[in-house]
Design an enzyme around this catalytic site. Sequence first.
Site, PDB file in Angstrom:
ATOM      1  N   HIS A 213      31.359  60.079  -4.382  1.00  0.00           N
ATOM      2  CA  HIS A 213      30.868  59.413  -3.181  1.00  0.00           C
ATOM      3  C   HIS A 213      29.403  59.075  -3.368  1.00  0.00           C
ATOM      4  O   HIS A 213      28.632  59.876  -3.869  1.00  0.00           O
ATOM      5  CB  HIS A 213      31.029  60.339  -1.964  1.00  0.00           C
ATOM      6  CG  HIS A 213      30.709  59.652  -0.685  1.00  0.00           C
ATOM      7  ND1 HIS A 213      31.649  58.935   0.030  1.00  0.00           N
ATOM      8  CD2 HIS A 213      29.552  59.535   0.004  1.00  0.00           C
ATOM      9  CE1 HIS A 213      31.076  58.424   1.101  1.00  0.00           C
ATOM     10  NE2 HIS A 213      29.796  58.765   1.108  1.00  0.00           N
TER      11      HIS A 213
ATOM     12  N   ARG B  96      24.750  56.655  16.144  1.00  0.00           N
ATOM     13  CA  ARG B  96      23.488  56.892  15.421  1.00  0.00           C
ATOM     14  C   ARG B  96      22.870  55.576  14.967  1.00  0.00           C
ATOM     15  O   ARG B  96      21.664  55.400  14.978  1.00  0.00           O
ATOM     16  CB  ARG B  96      23.752  57.771  14.188  1.00  0.00           C
ATOM     17  CG  ARG B  96      24.022  59.218  14.539  1.00  0.00           C
ATOM     18  CD  ARG B  96      24.649  59.937  13.354  1.00  0.00           C
ATOM     19  NE  ARG B  96      23.831  59.864  12.173  1.00  0.00           N
ATOM     20  CZ  ARG B  96      24.301  59.868  10.920  1.00  0.00           C
ATOM     21  NH1 ARG B  96      25.602  59.952  10.684  1.00  0.00           N
ATOM     22  NH2 ARG B  96      23.486  59.799   9.903  1.00  0.00           N
TER      23      ARG B  96
ATOM     24  N   LYS C 279      34.158  63.444   5.862  1.00  0.00           N
ATOM     25  CA  LYS C 279      35.153  62.508   5.312  1.00  0.00           C
ATOM     26  C   LYS C 279      35.677  63.013   3.967  1.00  0.00           C
ATOM     27  O   LYS C 279      36.847  62.880   3.646  1.00  0.00           O
ATOM     28  CB  LYS C 279      34.535  61.111   5.168  1.00  0.00           C
ATOM     29  CG  LYS C 279      34.341  60.452   6.535  1.00  0.00           C
ATOM     30  CD  LYS C 279      33.565  59.157   6.464  1.00  0.00           C
ATOM     31  CE  LYS C 279      32.126  59.372   6.167  1.00  0.00           C
ATOM     32  NZ  LYS C 279      31.189  58.330   6.580  1.00  0.00           N
TER      33      LYS C 279
HETATM   34  N1  URA Z   1      27.080  57.343   4.746  1.00  0.00           N
HETATM   35  C1  URA Z   1      27.847  57.978   5.642  1.00  0.00           C
HETATM   36  O1  URA Z   1      29.059  58.001   5.534  1.00  0.00           O
HETATM   37  N2  URA Z   1      27.233  58.592   6.679  1.00  0.00           N
HETATM   38  C2  URA Z   1      25.908  58.613   6.839  1.00  0.00           C
HETATM   39  O2  URA Z   1      25.426  59.212   7.774  1.00  0.00           O
HETATM   40  C3  URA Z   1      25.112  57.938   5.878  1.00  0.00           C
HETATM   41  C4  URA Z   1      25.725  57.315   4.839  1.00  0.00           C
END
Ligand code: URA
Length: 434
Positions: free
Chosen positions: A82, A168, A187
Amino acid sequence: MRMYDIIAKKRDKNILTKEEIGFFVKGYTCGEIPDYQAAALLMAIYLNGMNDEEILFLTDEMARSGDVVDLSGIDGLTVDKHSTGGVGDKTTLIVIPTVAALGCKAAKMSGRGLGHTGGTVDKLESIPGFRAEISQKELIDIVNRIGACMVGQSGNLAPADKKLYALRDVTAAVESIPLIASSIMSKKLASGSDCIVLDVKVGSGAFMKDISKAKKLAECMVNIAANAGKKAAAILTDMDRPLGYSVGNSLEVCEAVGVLKGHEKGDLYEVSAELSTHILMLESGKDHDECRRLVDEAVSDGRAFEKLKEIVSAQGGDPSFLEDTEKFKKANFSSQIRAERSGYITHIDSEKVGTSSVVLGAGREKKSDTIDHSAGIIFRRTSGDRVEKGEVIAELFSNDKEKINEARGIFLSALEIGDERPEQLPLIFGVVCR
Ligand code: URA
């Protein structure tokens, strides 16, 4: 329990309990807690932080707010990578086929473009026929058969994060270590893989603009993974300049193919090879140098490229576009950016480059926007290069002629040319593991 008291507690720099965090995440996900109260708590967290335990509770609650993918049908350890988000970051297209060619099992779930950053699924969908929406059964089947599958995230993966991220995004509460770490790791935990390598980007195009903050974010995410019984490592990589020379969906696929065919061995290869190496280290327990040797071999002898074609075919895509990237449709309009003076390129602001590519059509300004797969930017020169006045630095591509002018203005504001050759920052700043 009242949301008002939870907000006040965090406003006053106190530590929230597991029950309070659970009350907030559940209540907000199901719509019982309104946006204004959630936004107030997020801002209090942004300003006052969270301790390790609070971050673990928040991540766990968000991970369990929707589907938790069951990958137990896949034989062997599953691997995942990721990136915290970058411009021109096409490493997944190189890393996943490389580690799959070396026997790893990768059920890769990727997002779509977000803000100025691109998304792997959008890039893959530039290959005609490619299907990123695949059932869990088919995903497991493909991974067992050929070692990897690259899909879009299930609609119901960590829905708490989806709502919180959107909030956010519009309340200036993105750049917070507890909030980014819990968002990403919720995630990752819900996606079910055993070994996770995180590419934590640092610099002007990243959410973390300096190394000490990026290192803290990396430590926080590795800690969350370890706590959940996963193997994890984080690599801190440069995002002060875009990675590689292209930004935009089919343009980036072409560049990744060039790397896998062994035509390009620059920064993009180096970051991709190190990410692949660390995945293999976690999966196999072998040491760094041995894994790096295996990775270099898998790319140079063409196995990684063959694997990419296999993955694309298994997901309905036409692999002849990878054999011959000239087949990708070109944008109807292009415009060259020329150096306004002679000197060295001292800085390229990646965020502005990303925004310029979004304006060209390569990303979305609104969720409902459709992507122009052939739009984007190709760099002919990059940070640190000497340029003469009038020399071409980059080319912009779009199917919307009017957008090119707007994108040109943004792109030009991203470029700095000076007299002194800039100090070259390292590409990889370090590795965090436990
Ligand atoms: N990527 C994400 O999935 N969440 C964040 O808060 C920042 C980057």
